[in-house]
Design a protein around this motif. Structure first.
Motif, PDB file in Angstrom:
ATOM      1  N   LEU A  59       0.737  -1.052   0.004  1.00 57.23           N
ATOM      2  CA  LEU A  59      -0.088  -0.025  -0.312  1.00 57.23           C
ATOM      3  C   LEU A  59       0.758   1.329   0.050  1.00 57.23           C
ATOM      4  O   LEU A  59       0.485   2.369  -0.641  1.00 57.23           O
ATOM      5  CB  LEU A  59      -0.833  -0.154   1.231  1.00 57.23           C
ATOM      6  N   GLY A  60       1.950   1.217   0.541  1.00 62.70           N
ATOM      7  CA  GLY A  60       2.899   2.418   0.822  1.00 62.70           C
ATOM      8  C   GLY A  60       3.843   2.406  -0.511  1.00 62.70           C
ATOM      9  O   GLY A  60       5.190   2.895  -0.294  1.00 62.70           O
ATOM     10  N   TRP A  61       3.696   2.010  -1.569  1.00 66.46           N
ATOM     11  CA  TRP A  61       4.496   1.713  -2.684  1.00 66.46           C
ATOM     12  C   TRP A  61       4.830   3.006  -3.195  1.00 66.46           C
ATOM     13  O   TRP A  61       6.385   3.178  -3.496  1.00 66.46           O
ATOM     14  CB  TRP A  61       3.673   1.136  -3.991  1.00 66.46           C
ATOM     15  N   ARG A  62       4.461   4.118  -3.251  1.00 69.69           N
ATOM     16  CA  ARG A  62       4.921   5.763  -3.742  1.00 69.69           C
ATOM     17  C   ARG A  62       5.849   5.929  -2.403  1.00 69.69           C
ATOM     18  O   ARG A  62       6.808   6.454  -2.930  1.00 69.69           O
ATOM     19  CB  ARG A  62       3.660   6.392  -3.754  1.00 69.69           C
ATOM     20  N   GLN A  63       5.427   5.862  -1.217  1.00 72.92           N
ATOM     21  CA  GLN A  63       6.255   6.532  -0.237  1.00 72.92           C
ATOM     22  C   GLN A  63       7.690   5.706  -0.242  1.00 72.92           C
ATOM     23  O   GLN A  63       8.540   6.046   0.186  1.00 72.92           O
ATOM     24  CB  GLN A  63       5.704   6.541   1.004  1.00 72.92           C
ATOM     25  N   SER A  64       7.646   4.524  -0.573  1.00 68.64           N
ATOM     26  CA  SER A  64       8.791   3.689  -0.795  1.00 68.64           C
ATOM     27  C   SER A  64       9.704   3.657  -1.799  1.00 68.64           C
ATOM     28  O   SER A  64      10.657   3.033  -1.798  1.00 68.64           O
ATOM     29  CB  SER A  64       8.477   2.231  -0.603  1.00 68.64           C
ATOM     30  N   GLY A  65       9.372   4.609  -2.944  1.00 70.06           N
ATOM     31  CA  GLY A  65       9.981   4.997  -3.986  1.00 70.06           C
ATOM     32  C   GLY A  65       9.692   4.143  -5.124  1.00 70.06           C
ATOM     33  O   GLY A  65      10.249   4.194  -6.153  1.00 70.06           O
ATOM     34  N   LEU A  66       8.716   3.340  -5.304  1.00 70.77           N
ATOM     35  CA  LEU A  66       8.216   2.527  -6.362  1.00 70.77           C
ATOM     36  C   LEU A  66       7.258   3.615  -7.288  1.00 70.77           C
ATOM     37  O   LEU A  66       6.703   4.451  -6.523  1.00 70.77           O
ATOM     38  CB  LEU A  66       7.452   1.441  -6.022  1.00 70.77           C
ATOM     39  N   THR A  67       7.320   3.309  -8.469  1.00 75.03           N
ATOM     40  CA  THR A  67       6.378   4.259  -9.395  1.00 75.03           C
ATOM     41  C   THR A  67       5.103   3.672  -9.801  1.00 75.03           C
ATOM     42  O   THR A  67       4.494   4.482 -10.459  1.00 75.03           O
ATOM     43  CB  THR A  67       7.213   4.237 -10.778  1.00 75.03           C
ATOM     44  N   GLU A  68       4.767   2.501  -9.296  1.00 70.94           N
ATOM     45  CA  GLU A  68       3.295   1.913  -9.575  1.00 70.94           C
ATOM     46  C   GLU A  68       3.042   1.188  -8.514  1.00 70.94           C
ATOM     47  O   GLU A  68       3.632   0.616  -7.671  1.00 70.94           O
ATOM     48  CB  GLU A  68       3.304   1.008 -10.859  1.00 70.94           C
ATOM     49  N   PRO A  69       1.733   0.921  -8.364  1.00 72.36           N
ATOM     50  CA  PRO A  69       0.876  -0.103  -7.568  1.00 72.36           C
ATOM     51  C   PRO A  69       1.650  -1.270  -7.420  1.00 72.36           C
ATOM     52  O   PRO A  69       1.973  -1.785  -8.559  1.00 72.36           O
ATOM     53  CB  PRO A  69      -0.741   0.195  -7.586  1.00 72.36           C
ATOM     54  N   SER A  70       1.774  -1.818  -6.378  1.00 72.05           N
ATOM     55  CA  SER A  70       2.747  -2.894  -6.362  1.00 72.05           C
ATOM     56  C   SER A  70       2.206  -4.313  -5.530  1.00 72.05           C
ATOM     57  O   SER A  70       1.328  -3.764  -4.418  1.00 72.05           O
ATOM     58  CB  SER A  70       4.132  -2.609  -6.049  1.00 72.05           C
ATOM     59  N   TYR A  71       2.724  -5.232  -5.365  1.00 70.78           N
ATOM     60  CA  TYR A  71       2.289  -6.401  -4.667  1.00 70.78           C
ATOM     61  C   TYR A  71       3.659  -7.195  -4.412  1.00 70.78           C
ATOM     62  O   TYR A  71       4.444  -7.460  -5.384  1.00 70.78           O
ATOM     63  CB  TYR A  71       1.259  -7.260  -5.388  1.00 70.78           C
ATOM     64  N   ILE A  72       3.746  -7.502  -2.901  1.00 69.71           N
ATOM     65  CA  ILE A  72       4.737  -8.385  -2.667  1.00 69.71           C
ATOM     66  C   ILE A  72       4.707  -9.854  -2.962  1.00 69.71           C
ATOM     67  O   ILE A  72       3.472 -10.461  -2.603  1.00 69.71           O
ATOM     68  CB  ILE A  72       5.078  -8.169  -1.147  1.00 69.71           C
ATOM     69  N   LEU A  73       5.441 -10.510  -3.547  1.00 65.22           N
ATOM     70  CA  LEU A  73       5.464 -11.901  -4.021  1.00 65.22           C
ATOM     71  C   LEU A  73       5.946 -12.895  -3.126  1.00 65.22           C
ATOM     72  O   LEU A  73       7.072 -12.793  -3.029  1.00 65.22           O
ATOM     73  CB  LEU A  73       6.080 -12.152  -5.408  1.00 65.22           C
ATOM     74  N   ILE A  74       5.183 -13.522  -2.174  1.00 64.59           N
ATOM     75  CA  ILE A  74       5.635 -14.369  -1.178  1.00 64.59           C
ATOM     76  C   ILE A  74       6.051 -15.589  -1.620  1.00 64.59           C
ATOM     77  O   ILE A  74       5.183 -16.228  -2.418  1.00 64.59           O
ATOM     78  CB  ILE A  74       4.630 -14.449  -0.130  1.00 64.59           C
ATOM     79  N   ASP A  75       7.487 -16.003  -1.583  1.00 70.34           N
ATOM     80  CA  ASP A  75       7.887 -17.267  -1.887  1.00 70.34           C
ATOM     81  C   ASP A  75       8.604 -17.911  -0.737  1.00 70.34           C
ATOM     82  O   ASP A  75       9.150 -17.480   0.104  1.00 70.34           O
ATOM     83  CB  ASP A  75       9.192 -16.992  -3.023  1.00 70.34           C
ATOM     84  N   ASP A  76       8.412 -19.304  -0.791  1.00 69.52           N
ATOM     85  CA  ASP A  76       8.995 -20.114   0.340  1.00 69.52           C
ATOM     86  C   ASP A  76       9.612 -21.264  -0.200  1.00 69.52           C
ATOM     87  O   ASP A  76       8.993 -21.948  -0.905  1.00 69.52           O
ATOM     88  CB  ASP A  76       7.589 -20.455   1.125  1.00 69.52           C
ATOM     89  N   PRO A  77      10.889 -21.057  -0.480  1.00 69.59           N
ATOM     90  CA  PRO A  77      11.712 -20.000   0.433  1.00 69.59           C
ATOM     91  C   PRO A  77      12.085 -18.945  -0.485  1.00 69.59           C
ATOM     92  O   PRO A  77      11.521 -18.786  -1.646  1.00 69.59           O
ATOM     93  CB  PRO A  77      13.235 -20.943   0.409  1.00 69.59           C
ATOM     94  N   PRO A  78      12.592 -17.877   0.069  1.00 71.98           N
ATOM     95  CA  PRO A  78      12.837 -16.724  -0.567  1.00 71.98           C
ATOM     96  C   PRO A  78      13.680 -16.604  -1.502  1.00 71.98           C
ATOM     97  O   PRO A  78      14.479 -17.750  -1.440  1.00 71.98           O
ATOM     98  CB  PRO A  78      12.979 -15.694   0.625  1.00 71.98           C
ATOM     99  N   TYR A  79      13.988 -15.682  -2.333  1.00 75.53           N
ATOM    100  CA  TYR A  79      15.031 -15.462  -3.375  1.00 75.53           C
ATOM    101  C   TYR A  79      16.344 -15.163  -2.650  1.00 75.53           C
ATOM    102  O   TYR A  79      16.271 -14.753  -1.320  1.00 75.53           O
ATOM    103  CB  TYR A  79      14.793 -14.295  -4.216  1.00 75.53           C
ATOM    104  N   ILE A  80      17.693 -15.646  -3.162  1.00 70.69           N
ATOM    105  CA  ILE A  80      18.868 -15.408  -2.337  1.00 70.69           C
ATOM    106  C   ILE A  80      19.660 -15.093  -3.518  1.00 70.69           C
ATOM    107  O   ILE A  80      19.760 -15.685  -4.654  1.00 70.69           O
ATOM    108  CB  ILE A  80      19.582 -16.570  -1.737  1.00 70.69           C
TER     109      ILE A  80
END
Length: 114
Positions: A59-80
């Motif tokens: 929801l805070g994509w703009r305040q975090s420096g992103l340029t478009e509405p965004s979604y966090i892709l939850i992966d298990d395990p995460p990327y490395i």
């Protein structure tokens, strides 16, 4: 070197799951150690119906420096990736406390925090 900590947002070149190509996209840092950084990718795509429970809105994509509405892709395990790839020129910003808490609650609701 830019700050690499929980909630930091960077741009990184990620290889597609099928290994056929790659794309630079923002990532949400989860943790790091001496050599590696662990993270979730961020996308502007909400995903198909069956994927949406693993893609909470950033929801805070703009305040975090992103340029478009965004979604966090939850992966298990995460990327490395190697820590050396997380350079100052790849730094975008920081997630808000609200988005961090929302992500943590979402991970807990999915049972992935164990």
């Amino acid at each position: 070197m830019a700050r690499i900590s929980y909630g930091s947002i960077y741009r990184q070149l990620l290889t597609f799951d099928d290994g056929k190509g790659s794309k630079e996209r923002p990532v949400f840092v989860l943790d790091s150690d001496a050599d590696d950084v662990y993270f979730f990718a961020i996308s502007t795509k909400k995903g198909k119906e069956h994927q949406r429970k693993y893609r909470p809105a950033f929801l805070g994509w703009r305040q975090s420096g992103l340029t478009e509405p965004s979604y966090i892709l939850i992966d298990d395990p995460p990327y490395i990736l190697k820590k050396s790839l997380f350079t100052k020129d790849k730094y975008i910003g920081e997630a808000s406390d609200f988005d961090i808490n929302t992500l943590e609650s979402h991970i807990s609701d999915l049972g992935l925090d164990k």
